[in-house]
Design an enzyme around this catalytic site. Structure first.
Site, mmCIF file in Angstrom:
data_model
loop_
_atom_site.group_PDB
_atom_site.id
_atom_site.type_symbol
_atom_site.label_atom_id
_atom_site.label_comp_id
_atom_site.label_asym_id
_atom_site.label_seq_id
_atom_site.Cartn_x
_atom_site.Cartn_y
_atom_site.Cartn_z
ATOM 1 N N SER A 247 2.897 -12.892 47.460
ATOM 2 C CA SER A 247 1.457 -12.964 47.785
ATOM 3 C C SER A 247 0.589 -12.818 46.532
ATOM 4 O O SER A 247 -0.404 -13.542 46.360
ATOM 5 C CB SER A 247 1.072 -11.909 48.825
ATOM 6 O OG SER A 247 1.509 -10.630 48.438
ATOM 7 N N HIS A 277 9.047 -11.502 52.950
ATOM 8 C CA HIS A 277 7.958 -10.744 52.292
ATOM 9 C C HIS A 277 7.237 -9.930 53.380
ATOM 10 O O HIS A 277 7.861 -9.126 54.079
ATOM 11 C CB HIS A 277 7.066 -11.745 51.546
ATOM 12 C CG HIS A 277 6.025 -11.156 50.654
ATOM 13 N ND1 HIS A 277 6.067 -9.877 50.166
ATOM 14 C CD2 HIS A 277 4.874 -11.695 50.145
ATOM 15 C CE1 HIS A 277 5.010 -9.642 49.400
ATOM 16 N NE2 HIS A 277 4.256 -10.733 49.380
ATOM 17 N N HIS A 324 15.227 -5.209 47.931
ATOM 18 C CA HIS A 324 14.032 -5.557 47.157
ATOM 19 C C HIS A 324 14.435 -6.315 45.905
ATOM 20 O O HIS A 324 15.504 -6.057 45.336
ATOM 21 C CB HIS A 324 13.236 -4.298 46.759
ATOM 22 C CG HIS A 324 11.830 -4.613 46.430
ATOM 23 N ND1 HIS A 324 11.432 -4.976 45.165
ATOM 24 C CD2 HIS A 324 10.719 -4.658 47.211
ATOM 25 C CE1 HIS A 324 10.134 -5.209 45.185
ATOM 26 N NE2 HIS A 324 9.669 -5.042 46.402
ATOM 27 N N ARG A 333 6.614 3.814 48.683
ATOM 28 C CA ARG A 333 5.673 3.517 49.777
ATOM 29 C C ARG A 333 6.334 3.865 51.118
ATOM 30 O O ARG A 333 5.676 4.258 52.065
ATOM 31 C CB ARG A 333 5.251 2.041 49.741
ATOM 32 C CG ARG A 333 4.574 1.636 48.437
ATOM 33 C CD ARG A 333 4.350 0.140 48.363
ATOM 34 N NE ARG A 333 5.615 -0.609 48.409
ATOM 35 C CZ ARG A 333 5.703 -1.936 48.470
ATOM 36 N NH1 ARG A 333 4.605 -2.677 48.491
ATOM 37 N NH2 ARG A 333 6.874 -2.541 48.512
ATOM 38 N N ASP A 379 8.247 -1.957 54.326
ATOM 39 C CA ASP A 379 8.154 -2.505 55.682
ATOM 40 C C ASP A 379 9.045 -1.788 56.691
ATOM 41 O O ASP A 379 8.884 -1.955 57.897
ATOM 42 C CB ASP A 379 8.515 -3.999 55.655
ATOM 43 C CG ASP A 379 7.537 -4.781 54.788
ATOM 44 O OD1 ASP A 379 6.335 -4.538 54.913
ATOM 45 O OD2 ASP A 379 7.987 -5.609 53.980
HETATM 46 N N1 CMX Z 1 20.077 -7.658 54.462
HETATM 47 C C1 CMX Z 1 21.095 -8.531 54.261
HETATM 48 N N2 CMX Z 1 21.313 -9.172 53.117
HETATM 49 C C2 CMX Z 1 20.486 -8.886 52.099
HETATM 50 C C3 CMX Z 1 19.438 -7.963 52.212
HETATM 51 C C4 CMX Z 1 19.240 -7.344 53.461
HETATM 52 N N3 CMX Z 1 18.244 -6.497 53.672
HETATM 53 N N4 CMX Z 1 18.787 -7.899 51.030
HETATM 54 C C5 CMX Z 1 19.412 -8.769 50.207
HETATM 55 N N5 CMX Z 1 20.435 -9.357 50.858
HETATM 56 C C6 CMX Z 1 21.304 -10.425 50.351
HETATM 57 C C7 CMX Z 1 20.445 -11.613 49.938
HETATM 58 O O1 CMX Z 1 20.083 -12.401 51.051
HETATM 59 C C8 CMX Z 1 21.337 -12.293 48.958
HETATM 60 O O2 CMX Z 1 22.294 -13.030 49.682
HETATM 61 P P1 CMX Z 1 22.827 -14.467 49.176
HETATM 62 O O3 CMX Z 1 23.564 -14.173 47.895
HETATM 63 O O4 CMX Z 1 23.695 -14.935 50.282
HETATM 64 O O5 CMX Z 1 21.622 -15.326 48.954
HETATM 65 C C9 CMX Z 1 22.053 -11.132 48.275
HETATM 66 O O6 CMX Z 1 21.931 -10.015 49.158
HETATM 67 C C10 CMX Z 1 21.451 -10.756 46.936
HETATM 68 O O7 CMX Z 1 20.072 -10.483 47.120
HETATM 69 P P2 CMX Z 1 19.286 -9.482 46.171
HETATM 70 O O8 CMX Z 1 19.355 -10.016 44.778
HETATM 71 O O9 CMX Z 1 19.716 -8.085 46.402
HETATM 72 O O10 CMX Z 1 17.808 -9.576 46.750
HETATM 73 P P3 CMX Z 1 16.705 -10.720 46.493
HETATM 74 O O11 CMX Z 1 15.925 -10.340 45.294
HETATM 75 O O12 CMX Z 1 17.313 -12.073 46.508
HETATM 76 O O13 CMX Z 1 15.818 -10.594 47.808
HETATM 77 C C11 CMX Z 1 14.573 -9.497 49.497
HETATM 78 C C12 CMX Z 1 14.936 -9.515 48.008
HETATM 79 C C13 CMX Z 1 13.501 -8.433 49.728
HETATM 80 C C14 CMX Z 1 14.001 -10.868 49.887
HETATM 81 C C15 CMX Z 1 15.858 -9.164 50.298
HETATM 82 O O14 CMX Z 1 16.316 -7.869 49.964
HETATM 83 C C16 CMX Z 1 15.639 -9.272 51.796
HETATM 84 O O15 CMX Z 1 15.779 -10.369 52.354
HETATM 85 N N6 CMX Z 1 15.336 -8.124 52.494
HETATM 86 C C17 CMX Z 1 15.046 -8.140 53.928
HETATM 87 C C18 CMX Z 1 13.639 -8.674 54.160
HETATM 88 C C19 CMX Z 1 12.590 -7.664 53.712
HETATM 89 O O16 CMX Z 1 12.650 -6.479 54.048
HETATM 90 N N7 CMX Z 1 11.595 -8.145 52.984
HETATM 91 C C20 CMX Z 1 10.426 -7.314 52.583
HETATM 92 C C21 CMX Z 1 10.408 -6.966 51.095
HETATM 93 C C22 CMX Z 1 9.174 -6.160 50.747
HETATM 94 C C23 CMX Z 1 7.958 -6.999 50.914
HETATM 95 O O17 CMX Z 1 7.787 -7.972 50.168
HETATM 96 O O18 CMX Z 1 7.144 -6.741 51.829
#
Ligand code: CMX
Length: 448
Positions: A247, A277, A324, A333, A379
């Site tokens: 964002s 996000h 994250h 947070r 979140d």
């Molecule tokens: N559950 C399952 N798998 C997860 C995960 C979770 N909570 N967090 C990361 N992973 C997976 C990723 O999907 C990725 O898988 P692939 O290799 O198959 O693509 C792998 O672990 C590596 O990811 P990462 O490097 O640890 O995390 P990223 O930087 O790629 O992604 C985020 C970060 C937040 C998008 C991810 O942790 C996620 O999807 N979390 C759940 C959604 C969420 O809570 N989002 C809110 C974040 C805060 C915000 O912006 O508001």
């Protein structure tokens, strides 16, 4: 509004002074040290969403992977402790926080009141915004409504109007500031209007000019105390998370084309609406409710919870509220909201369940072995508080995130224009080039 004369307020004069004092630092870095290497980009970063690439600058907040966010150099507890409070308020006002975010100085109570008066004078939402919202199908997602309402107001933009008249580059920050203040002043009303139109039988509560940002939001939502303090805390906690999140980055990127703050913030909201996000806060509640539904309304045991976490992961889905891109520890947070719950709603069943998830999920995610950060983010906890105080329509939660996020992203684009940041235009390459550089062990020279 578009041709309104620029205003002079104490906050604006102070901001101008700060921008003027700061600008030579940015100019010197750009002119004299532009070739100094601070990083290099590898193929994984080019494909993998530019993780860790240091190519954004902001002095408003900084995210340390271990410690979490600092606003203007202060941790969350330090920020909350430093800001002035009004009599009877547990939390600082959003106005005092915005002053701090924008200038880096903790305001006096009087300076915070000036922001309150300024926003009050800009708070009237044009009637056509409500017409636009009312014309949308009622089952439209509230984030779509929120973003559309912001975009619909673009005709009010002081920036766009003054740009068309030939505004000087040194005045860009001033027009951006005017738009930012006009927008911020209106967001609580727009958000509460969407809520009550969609979920409260289209009955509305007029704003109360005596109330502050958070107080007025709670009042227009129709929710009694202490929801005013909950809202103040919520908006402050969600405001800023340095510049690389979707964002903030989107708002910055769109504004770098000199698209005005209405275009830029609406675009930022569209990014916030993604489930990876900001939408994760609604996903958390949806996931929890789903678990409880499957158990006939019963709170799961730790073993049952573990099984549900594994089912989600095996189904190829993410555990919402966990992980994250930058953080490698529990999000402060999350902790701030957990402490609020411990104080105000320690026996709430949903809070207890979220605590149980905190106990179980990091182990499951670690065993799963994919995520670099098995800890909760903001979140994972925010929906519990909303639910407790009566906001049970979880698809509204991201709108509240968006109201808070406006404080950070709008402060940032005021500074972007103040310091004359360039239009953003990174370079792309082809897959064949990557393959060639991979085979050669790196990109040698400047052949492309
Ligand atoms: N559950 C399952 N798998 C997860 C995960 C979770 N909570 N967090 C990361 N992973 C997976 C990723 O999907 C990725 O898988 P692939 O290799 O198959 O693509 C792998 O672990 C590596 O990811 P990462 O490097 O640890 O995390 P990223 O930087 O790629 O992604 C985020 C970060 C937040 C998008 C991810 O942790 C996620 O999807 N979390 C759940 C959604 C969420 O809570 N989002 C809110 C974040 C805060 C915000 O912006 O508001």
């Amino acid at each position: 509004m578009a041709n309104a004369k620029p205003r002079t307020t104490a906050l604006k004069a102070k901001l101008f002074e700060k921008i003027e004092a700061f600008r030579p630092r940015t100019q010197k870095l750009n002119k004299e040290f532009g070739n100094v290497v601070i990083d290099s980009v590898n193929i994984g970063q080019a494909i993998g969403g530019a993780r860790d690439v240091r190519c954004l600058v902001t002095d408003i907040s900084y995210l340390d992977p271990q410690e979490g966010i600092r606003f203007r150099g202060k941790t969350i507890p330090e920020t909350f402790a430093a800001l002035p409070r009004k009599a009877g308020f547990e939390q600082p006002t959003v106005e005092s926080f915005f002053y701090f975010l924008l200038t880096g100085d903790v305001p006096t109570a009087e300076q915070a009141l000036e922001v309150e008066a300024d926003w009050r004078s800009r708070a009237e939402v044009p009637a056509y915004v409500f017409d636009v919202l009312r014309a949308m199908p009622r089952d439209t997602h509230p984030m779509t409504m929120f973003s559309t309402a912001v975009l619909a107001m673009q005709r009010e933009s002081v920036f766009a109007h003054r740009y068309a008249e030939g505004m000087k580059k040194t005045d860009y920050w001033d027009a951006t500031y005017e738009d930012a203040m006009n927008l911020l002043a209106k967001l609580p009303h727009i958000a509460a209007y969407i809520y009550r139109m969609k979920y409260k039988g289209d009955t509305h509560i007029e704003p109360d000019a005596k109330l502050d940002f958070g107080g007025n939001f709670a009042h227009m939502m129709g929710i009694a105390k202490p929801y005013d303090d909950v809202s103040r805390m919520y908006f402050i906690l969600h405001s800023d998370h340095e510049s690389g999140n979707v964002s903030a980055h989107t708002t910055h990127l769109v504004a770098s084309a000199l698209s005005d703050p209405y275009y830029a913030f609406s675009a930022g909201l569209n990014g916030l609406a993604g489930p990876l996000h900001g939408l994760a806060n609604q996903e958390v509640l949806g996931w929890i409710q789903n678990v409880m539904k499957k158990l006939g309304g019963k709170i799961p045991t730790e073993e049952e919870l573990k099984a549900f976490l594994w089912d989600t992961l095996k189904g190829g889905q993410v555990i919402p509220g966990y992980g994250h891109a930058v953080l490698r520890k529990t999000d402060p947070r999350y902790t701030a909201q957990m402490e609020y719950c411990q104080k105000h709603l320690p026996d709430d069943p949903l809070f207890k369940l979220v605590n149980m998830i905190y106990k179980v999920a990091p182990g499951v995610l670690t065993e799963h072995g994919k995520t670099k950060n098995p800890w909760p983010n903001v979140d994972a906890q925010s929906g519990v508080i909303q639910w407790y105080y009566g906001v049970r329509e979880w698809d509204f939660y991201t709108v509240e995130f968006g109201v808070g996020r406006a404080l950070g992203v709008l402060a940032n684009i005021v500074w972007d224009r103040g310091l004359g940041y360039a239009i953003e235009r990174p370079k792309s390459v082809t897959t064949a080039m990557l393959e060639q550089w991979a085979a050669a062990g790196g990109r040698k020279g400047k052949e492309e």
